[in-house]
Design a protein around this motif. Structure first.
Motif, PDB file in Angstrom:
ATOM      1  N   VAL A   1       0.849  -1.194   0.000  1.00  9.61           N
ATOM      2  CA  VAL A   1       0.000   0.000   0.000  1.00  9.61           C
ATOM      3  C   VAL A   1       0.884   1.242   0.000  1.00  9.61           C
ATOM      4  O   VAL A   1       1.843   1.336   0.769  1.00  9.61           O
ATOM      5  N   LEU A   2       0.565   2.199  -0.867  1.00 10.71           N
ATOM      6  CA  LEU A   2       1.346   3.431  -0.954  1.00 10.71           C
ATOM      7  C   LEU A   2       0.917   4.414   0.124  1.00 10.71           C
ATOM      8  O   LEU A   2      -0.271   4.620   0.355  1.00 10.71           O
ATOM      9  N   PHE A   3       1.894   5.037   0.777  1.00 14.19           N
ATOM     10  CA  PHE A   3       1.655   6.092   1.750  1.00 14.19           C
ATOM     11  C   PHE A   3       2.176   7.401   1.155  1.00 14.19           C
ATOM     12  O   PHE A   3       3.373   7.540   0.900  1.00 14.19           O
ATOM     13  N   ILE A   4       1.262   8.358   0.950  1.00 14.68           N
ATOM     14  CA  ILE A   4       1.614   9.662   0.399  1.00 14.68           C
ATOM     15  C   ILE A   4       1.287  10.722   1.445  1.00 14.68           C
ATOM     16  O   ILE A   4       0.144  10.825   1.892  1.00 14.68           O
ATOM     17  N   ALA A   5       2.282  11.496   1.849  1.00 14.74           N
ATOM     18  CA  ALA A   5       2.087  12.549   2.841  1.00 14.74           C
ATOM     19  C   ALA A   5       2.158  13.908   2.161  1.00 14.74           C
ATOM     20  O   ALA A   5       2.922  14.101   1.208  1.00 14.74           O
ATOM     21  N   THR A   6       1.349  14.847   2.646  1.00 14.08           N
ATOM     22  CA  THR A   6       1.341  16.202   2.103  1.00 14.08           C
ATOM     23  C   THR A   6       1.529  17.195   3.240  1.00 14.08           C
ATOM     24  O   THR A   6       0.982  17.022   4.333  1.00 14.08           O
ATOM     25  N   LEU A   7       2.298  18.228   2.972  1.00 14.87           N
ATOM     26  CA  LEU A   7       2.485  19.335   3.906  1.00 14.87           C
ATOM     27  C   LEU A   7       1.993  20.594   3.222  1.00 14.87           C
ATOM     28  O   LEU A   7       2.512  20.989   2.179  1.00 14.87           O
ATOM     29  N   GLY A   8       1.004  21.225   3.795  1.00 14.33           N
ATOM     30  CA  GLY A   8       0.356  22.359   3.154  1.00 14.33           C
ATOM     31  C   GLY A   8      -0.987  21.928   2.596  1.00 14.33           C
ATOM     32  O   GLY A   8      -1.580  20.948   3.027  1.00 14.33           O
ATOM     33  N   GLU A   9      -1.475  22.643   1.615  1.00 14.22           N
ATOM     34  CA  GLU A   9      -2.768  22.345   1.009  1.00 14.22           C
ATOM     35  C   GLU A   9      -2.625  22.182  -0.498  1.00 14.22           C
ATOM     36  O   GLU A   9      -3.193  22.945  -1.279  1.00 14.22           O
ATOM     37  N   PRO A  10      -1.863  21.202  -0.970  1.00  9.33           N
ATOM     38  CA  PRO A  10      -1.729  21.031  -2.421  1.00  9.33           C
ATOM     39  C   PRO A  10      -3.029  20.554  -3.047  1.00  9.33           C
ATOM     40  O   PRO A  10      -3.703  19.670  -2.525  1.00  9.33           O
ATOM     41  N   ALA A  11      -3.392  21.152  -4.164  1.00  9.06           N
ATOM     42  CA  ALA A  11      -4.607  20.746  -4.863  1.00  9.06           C
ATOM     43  C   ALA A  11      -4.391  19.385  -5.506  1.00  9.06           C
ATOM     44  O   ALA A  11      -3.277  19.000  -5.844  1.00  9.06           O
ATOM     45  N   GLY A  12      -5.478  18.661  -5.676  1.00 11.34           N
ATOM     46  CA  GLY A  12      -5.411  17.375  -6.343  1.00 11.34           C
ATOM     47  C   GLY A  12      -5.442  16.195  -5.413  1.00 11.34           C
ATOM     48  O   GLY A  12      -5.683  15.071  -5.843  1.00 11.34           O
ATOM     49  N   PHE A  13      -5.209  16.423  -4.116  1.00 12.66           N
ATOM     50  CA  PHE A  13      -5.226  15.330  -3.158  1.00 12.66           C
ATOM     51  C   PHE A  13      -6.489  15.326  -2.296  1.00 12.66           C
ATOM     52  O   PHE A  13      -6.792  14.322  -1.671  1.00 12.66           O
ATOM     53  N   GLU A  14      -7.210  16.448  -2.242  1.00 10.82           N
ATOM     54  CA  GLU A  14      -8.365  16.536  -1.356  1.00 10.82           C
ATOM     55  C   GLU A  14      -9.431  15.475  -1.614  1.00 10.82           C
ATOM     56  O   GLU A  14      -9.927  14.861  -0.675  1.00 10.82           O
TER      57      GLU A  14
ATOM     58  N   ILE B   1       5.563  18.712  -0.415  1.00 10.42           N
ATOM     59  CA  ILE B   1       5.631  19.949   0.372  1.00 10.42           C
ATOM     60  C   ILE B   1       5.245  21.096  -0.547  1.00 10.42           C
ATOM     61  O   ILE B   1       5.959  21.414  -1.502  1.00 10.42           O
ATOM     62  N   ALA B   2       4.092  21.712  -0.252  1.00 16.29           N
ATOM     63  CA  ALA B   2       3.582  22.803  -1.082  1.00 16.29           C
ATOM     64  C   ALA B   2       3.809  24.167  -0.451  1.00 16.29           C
ATOM     65  O   ALA B   2       3.769  25.182  -1.146  1.00 16.29           O
ATOM     66  N   ASP B   3       4.013  24.225   0.854  1.00 18.70           N
ATOM     67  CA  ASP B   3       4.376  25.465   1.539  1.00 18.70           C
ATOM     68  C   ASP B   3       4.904  25.085   2.921  1.00 18.70           C
ATOM     69  O   ASP B   3       5.053  23.901   3.235  1.00 18.70           O
TER      70      ASP B   3
ATOM     71  N   ALA C   1       6.953  21.835  -4.346  1.00 21.62           N
ATOM     72  CA  ALA C   1       6.178  22.735  -5.199  1.00 21.62           C
ATOM     73  C   ALA C   1       6.430  24.163  -4.725  1.00 21.62           C
ATOM     74  O   ALA C   1       6.030  24.542  -3.627  1.00 21.62           O
ATOM     75  N   VAL C   2       7.124  24.937  -5.552  1.00 17.83           N
ATOM     76  CA  VAL C   2       7.492  26.309  -5.201  1.00 17.83           C
ATOM     77  C   VAL C   2       7.120  27.209  -6.367  1.00 17.83           C
ATOM     78  O   VAL C   2       7.619  27.028  -7.477  1.00 17.83           O
ATOM     79  N   GLY C   3       6.235  28.151  -6.125  1.00 23.67           N
ATOM     80  CA  GLY C   3       5.851  29.089  -7.164  1.00 23.67           C
ATOM     81  C   GLY C   3       6.008  30.516  -6.696  1.00 23.67           C
ATOM     82  O   GLY C   3       6.954  31.220  -7.047  1.00 23.67           O
TER      83      GLY C   3
END
Length: 752
Positions: free
Chosen positions: A124-137, A177-179, A204-206
């Motif tokens: 099973v894949l474990f994907i962690a996000t830091l911030g509020e990146p779109a596409g995972f919600e 990591i989005a922010d 992800a840095v913009g």
């Protein structure tokens, strides 16, 4: 009538555990190191936490956690434990400095109405996000099996929630990591070591370029990306991003969009955009040690991507592992219904090879069945025939029957002792990984002792770093040692339901995690342990490889290891270099390896791994007809360690589960197939050493290896050289003067 109500009043100094958190937000994998946090309501000034869990065989293992310090009536504890069975409980215990137990609680799994969430399989894949990146919600939810192939998504609200121990990240496959790039020194170092050892970090840095530049990420040694500034590109320059996802869904944006200008020092730029007359990467990926860093130069948490309908597809492309894992699950389930090997994982095949001792020659099942039939014939018909018919003494059966039973038992004891041996045996396998670019060295060891008697031992693994003049920079003085488990549902596997088993011995990890105390070894049995260690060592490899085409190499590679590399192959892109004959099968220390040498031949990598042979068939007229391509089937019962480690190294390049019929989830970090596409070549071979890098000690004494194999895998950077195409002169400009000259000559001839 009087009613008496008994009320139990807890003592004033009651000790109660609370605030339990297992894994990442309740998600963890069986067989992977897992963080645990818990609090204890207590008046004690300090205490030490101990955690009891079961290993795959049902034995109880004890691991010591952190020391909790008094704060507002509570002691806060942290620990790392390794769960060995699905659905097993956890016992936590708090002890004072004088070894007094002040609190103990058995935490039962949620499937039985308890507090401990059930662990996931390693596939099973474990994907962690830091911030509020779109596409995972849409897929995060409660972690149920939906979206992205049933992956588990873990959301960190702030950077302060990230662990500061590299082993805590072991269950994660990718971190986005989005922010909020503000990590502490310990968090940054732990995250860096996780990536170096095979993790996948997506940055992800913009808009927040200055915040990223002020973080600790730019200070990482040999990081492949340098964020220079923030620029703005027109919305019309995002067509490459739209075509990348393979959907006809236009990004709704107007005006100019903030993009980070990044200098990609190595790797592969998958999306580029024009800005100010130059091309800048929007999406780039590079290897970092044995892991990957993907850099996305736009904001995933701001418009226009935050309200883009195709953002989930973009995120799936960023992760770049879902489709392969989904296909592997389906293909494996189909294949296992057709085979009877009992093996579904490459790790299980490796384990079976480790447990094979040539010195132990036991009887086959058919031989045992034949002996049982012979014994029954002797006790029954033969005894009756001799005693009743030949000797005519039926009452002698009272003597002959015990005599036959005793003789058979004595013969069985003698034969068993001779077949099973009377000395300690050890099969040892070591794998050394070297990344030349970051000077990272990681070593893995599998040690399988065979015991002639039942005993308990103090077990330790002592490792020696590989150096070349300069001393290595060690992350810790000793390797991490733990039990080895099978990702199977069969006996001895980690995916069996159950908890503590009766009559199973208990043992504990030592405080440095470099071994065990009271480690049980049963008579005539084996138990595999594993170790891993990572450190920094310079000067082990020198190279200057370059490539002008996909898979084409020029230059040289020279290693300075303390041994000769034999049975080697060098893979890059979709090509493999290998020796033409026995004469060229060795690469000695300080001897340059040259890809253009006459003793080296090149072949397509997948064809080499699958032993594909093309045969041209002649038709009846004697002319060449069709070409028949035959691919050799993969044998899951093969016990050749060289072939097993080679397949683990290039499993995806060989076709993955579609070719082998086996998953590679428990040892997925060993697969270097994707590294081959990120400007890295892989030198794989067997390393001949005078003494092994890992040494097993039982009760302070070294155990000599009965069979020892060491393999080395070296990641070598490759410089991609752009091929400059010369433009041919305009044919019209060449033809026109010639035509004019011919016309003039014709006019002169006509005048004459």
């Amino acid at each position: 009538m009087a009613i008496v109500v008994l009320v139990t009043v807890p003592p004033a100094d009651a000790q109660e555990f609370s605030d339990l958190e297992v894994g990442f937000k309740g998600f963890y994998k069986i067989g992977e190191w897992t963080p645990l946090r818990i609090s204890l309501t207590s008046s004690e000034s300090s205490a030490i936490l101990e955690v009891d869990v079961v290993d795959p065989e049902g034995c109880i293992t004890t691991i010591q956690g952190s020391r909790g310090v008094q704060s507002e009536g509570k002691l806060a504890f942290e620990a790392l434990f390794k769960p060995g069975r699905i659905g097993a409980g956890i016992t936590v215990r708090a002890k004072t400095a004088d070894d007094k137990v002040i609190a103990k609680e058995v935490l039962t799994p949620q499937s039985n109405g308890g507090q401990v969430p059930e662990g996931s399989k390693q596939s099973v894949l474990f994907i962690a996000t830091l911030g509020e990146p779109a596409g995972f919600e849409p897929y995060r939810g409660s972690g149920t099996e939906r979206g992205f192939g049933g992956a588990k998504f873990i959301r960190f609200q702030s950077a302060s929630e990230l662990p500061s121990d590299p082993r805590s990240y072991e269950s994660l496959n990718s971190l986005v990591i989005a922010d909020d790039y503000k990590l502490s020194d310990d968090q940054s170092e732990a995250l860096r070591h996780w990536v170096l050892n095979g993790g996948h970090l997506i940055l992800a840095v913009g808009t927040d370029v200055k915040e990223f530049q002020a973080s600790l990420f730019p200070s990482w040694e040999a990081i492949p990306f340098e964020v220079e500034s923030r620029v703005q590109v027109p919305d019309t320059r995002l067509a490459g991003l739209e075509s990348f996802i393979g959907e006809s869904d236009k990004i709704l944006a107007s005006g100019r969009i903030n993009v980070a200008r990044v200098n990609a020092k190595s790797g592969r730029s998958m999306i580029r955009s024009r800005e100010g007359g130059s091309s800048i990467p929007i999406l780039a990926r590079s290897s970092y040690g044995f892991g990957r860093i993907t850099f996305f130069a736009m904001d995933l948490n701001r418009p226009p991507l935050s309200n883009w309908n195709s953002a989930p597809i973009l995120c799936e492309k960023l992760i770049n592992t879902f489709s392969r894992r989904i296909k592997e699950r389906k293909l494996t389930s189909n294949r296992t219904r057709l085979t009877s090997s009992g093996i579904t994982e490459l790790g299980t095949q490796l384990h079976a090879a480790q447990e094979e001792f040539s010195e132990i020659q036991r009887m086959s099942s058919w031989t045992v069945m034949a002996l049982i039939v012979a014994y029954l014939l002797i006790v029954g018909p033969l005894d009756y025939l001799i005693v009743h018919k030949v000797l005519k003494r039926p009452h002698w059966t009272w003597w002959t029957l015990p005599l036959v039973i005793a003789s058979t038992g004595l013969l069985g004891v003698v034969a068993g002792g001779k077949a099973n041996g009377d000395r300690m045996l050890l099969n040892q396998l070591d794998v050394i990984d070297i990344d030349q670019h970051t000077n990272t060295v990681r070593t893995f060891g599998w040690m399988t002792p065979y015991s002639p008697a039942s005993n308990r031992h103090t077990l330790r693994v002592v490792s020696s770093p590989i150096e070349n003049g300069e001393p290595a920079t060690l992350n810790k003085k000793q390797p991490n040692v733990s039990w080895h488990g099978l990702a199977e549902s069969a006996f001895g596997g980690m995916y069996r339901q159950g908890g503590f088993e009766l009559a199973r011995p208990t043992y504990r990890f030592d405080n440095s995690h470099a071994g065990f105390e009271s480690f049980p070894l049963m008579v005539w049995s084996t138990k595999t342990i594993e170790s891993d260690w990572a450190y920094h060592s310079e000067g082990l490899v020198k190279s200057n490889l370059s490539s002008r085409g996909y898979g084409q190499l020029r230059g040289s590679v020279t290693h300075h290891l303390p041994g000769t590399i034999t049975d080697w192959v060098v893979a890059y892109g979709n090509q493999v270099y290998r020796p033409r004959s026995e004469r060229f099968r060795s690469i000695r220390p300080n001897q340059p390896w040259l890809p253009a040498s006459t003793g080296i031949q090149m072949r397509e990598l997948r064809g080499y791994l699958t032993r594909t042979v093309a045969t041209q068939i002649e038709d009846s007229s004697g002319t060449h007809g069709d070409v028949m391509v035959a691919q050799s089937a993969y044998d899951p019962l093969n016990r050749d360690l060289h072939e097993i480690i080679k397949m683990l190294t290039f499993h995806d390049a060989a076709g993955g589960t579609k070719y082998t019929g086996l998953r590679n989830s428990s040892l997925a970090k060993f697969d270097l197939s994707e590294i081959l596409t990120l400007e890295r070549a892989v030198l794989f071979g067997k390393l001949e050493l005078d003494s092994p890098i890992n040494q097993l000690e039982l009760d302070g004494e070294s155990v000599a290896s009965t069979r020892q194999s060491t393999f080395v895998r070296i990641l070598v950077p490759v410089e991609t050289v752009d091929i400059k195409v010369r433009e041919l002169p305009d044919s019209k400009k060449l033809v026109k003067p010639q035509n004019e000259q011919n016309d003039k000559a014709a006019e002169d001839a006509k005048g004459k």
